[in-house]
Motif scaffolding. Structure first.
Motif, short mmCIF file in Angstrom:
data_model
loop_
_atom_site.label_atom_id
_atom_site.label_comp_id
_atom_site.label_asym_id
_atom_site.label_seq_id
_atom_site.Cartn_x
_atom_site.Cartn_y
_atom_site.Cartn_z
N UNK A 1 64.43 33.05 62.37
CA UNK A 1 64.79 32.21 63.51
C UNK A 1 64.49 30.75 63.20
N UNK B 1 51.49 28.51 74.93
CA UNK B 1 52.89 28.62 75.30
C UNK B 1 53.20 30.04 75.77
N UNK C 1 51.79 32.56 73.12
CA UNK C 1 51.48 32.04 71.80
C UNK C 1 50.46 30.90 71.97
N UNK D 1 63.87 27.16 65.40
CA UNK D 1 63.64 26.53 66.70
C UNK D 1 63.42 25.04 66.47
N UNK E 1 60.81 29.47 75.56
CA UNK E 1 59.43 29.04 75.75
C UNK E 1 59.29 28.15 76.97
N UNK E 2 58.08 28.18 77.56
CA UNK E 2 57.71 27.17 78.52
C UNK E 2 57.33 25.89 77.80
N UNK F 1 65.30 27.44 70.96
CA UNK F 1 66.03 28.26 69.99
C UNK F 1 67.25 27.52 69.44
N UNK G 1 63.83 43.37 69.78
CA UNK G 1 63.53 42.27 70.69
C UNK G 1 62.04 42.15 70.99
N UNK H 1 68.82 39.82 73.78
CA UNK H 1 68.58 38.65 72.96
C UNK H 1 67.21 38.69 72.31
N UNK H 2 67.18 38.39 71.04
CA UNK H 2 65.91 38.37 70.32
C UNK H 2 65.20 37.03 70.42
N UNK H 3 65.99 35.96 70.59
CA UNK H 3 65.35 34.65 70.54
C UNK H 3 64.46 34.46 71.76
N UNK H 4 63.39 33.71 71.57
CA UNK H 4 62.42 33.45 72.62
C UNK H 4 62.80 32.19 73.38
N UNK I 1 55.46 37.01 76.17
CA UNK I 1 54.57 36.65 75.07
C UNK I 1 53.74 35.43 75.46
N UNK J 1 60.69 41.01 77.83
CA UNK J 1 59.48 41.07 77.03
C UNK J 1 58.79 39.71 77.23
N UNK K 1 61.82 36.99 76.23
CA UNK K 1 63.16 37.32 75.76
C UNK K 1 63.63 38.56 76.51
N UNK K 2 64.91 38.82 76.41
CA UNK K 2 65.50 39.92 77.15
C UNK K 2 65.32 41.23 76.43
N UNK K 3 64.74 42.21 77.08
CA UNK K 3 64.52 43.50 76.46
C UNK K 3 65.86 44.15 76.12
#
Lengths: 115, 114
Positions: free
Chosen positions: A33, B90, B36, A35, B104-105, A45, A100, B99-102, B34, B32, B94-96
């Protein structure tokens, strides 16, 4: 083991120039990925690779941005005709599989400054 | 489009104080979640994540987070912070199954005073 590495760590260029940013993912990681993180913001992203192909490039801001991953390992993010607004930290992350819920492991980033 | 809100931009605490950092997300589906952390001079690293099961998730260094689906929240907590917890935190989603990409706030800078 070795983590995600990115080169260069810092890049200063002039408006209108072309730049390439490199990412070496963790060995064996299939997903990669890119970003972009602007000052005071969280990472945004850009593009995601599954193996050699770009699975999702919906985050690329315009056609000046392009990325490749020809052998499914190292990736290069290419920016043409750079603009001052491109100044940011460019982050690369990799994950062992493409699920995911997989943890993404981030590199230290390349800080790009466009003068 | 999905989004993540972290309302606290900068939090200052004394050592041994309790911590709670807010995270709210907007997403039309199963997610999902996370957290960080980025310590000074270091890269982003995972603190903890939720993708299914027990909504109370425990992570590294004594951190935990609770997923409250009805409130679209995933707040981070630690009962007693240390000076070494000074970092930027942070929240990401992502969508379960999709979409894999995160996403972020904007992050919360935590400063712990010795």
């Amino acid at each position: 083991g070795a983590g995600v590495s990115q080169t260069p760590s810092n890049k200063v260029t002039e408006k209108g120039k072309y730049v390439e940013l490199r990412c070496d993912p963790i060995s064996g990681h299939t997903a990669l990925y890119w970003y972009r993180q602007s000052l005071g913001q969280g990472p945004e992203f850009l593009i995601y690779f599954q193996g050699t192909g770009a699975a999702d490039d919906s985050g690329l801001p315009n056609d000046r941005f392009f990325a490749v991953r020809p052998e499914g390992s190292v990736s290069t993010l290419k920016i043409q005709r750079t603009e001052r607004g491109d100044s940011a930290v460019y982050l690369c992350a990799s994950s062992p599989r493409t699920g995911d819920s997989e943890t993404q492991y981030f590199g230290p980033g390349t800080r790009l400054l466009v003068l | 489009a999905q989004s993540v809100s972290q309302h606290n931009h900068h939090v200052i605490l004394s050592e041994a104080a309790s911590l709670e950092l807010g995270c709210n997300y907007s997403y039309g589906g199963t997610v999902n979640l996370f957290w960080y952390v980025q310590y000074p001079g270091q890269h982003l690293q995972l603190l903890l994540k939720y993708f299914s099961g027990d909504p109370l998730v425990k992570g590294i260094k004594g951190f935990e987070a609770e997923f409250i689906k009805s409130k679209f929240s995933f707040n981070l907590r630690k009962p007693s912070v240390q000076w070494s917890d000074t970092a930027e935190y942070f929240c990401a989603v992502n969508g379960a199954g999709s979409a894999r990409q995160l996403t972020f706030g904007s992050g919360t800078q935590l400063t712990v005073l010795p």
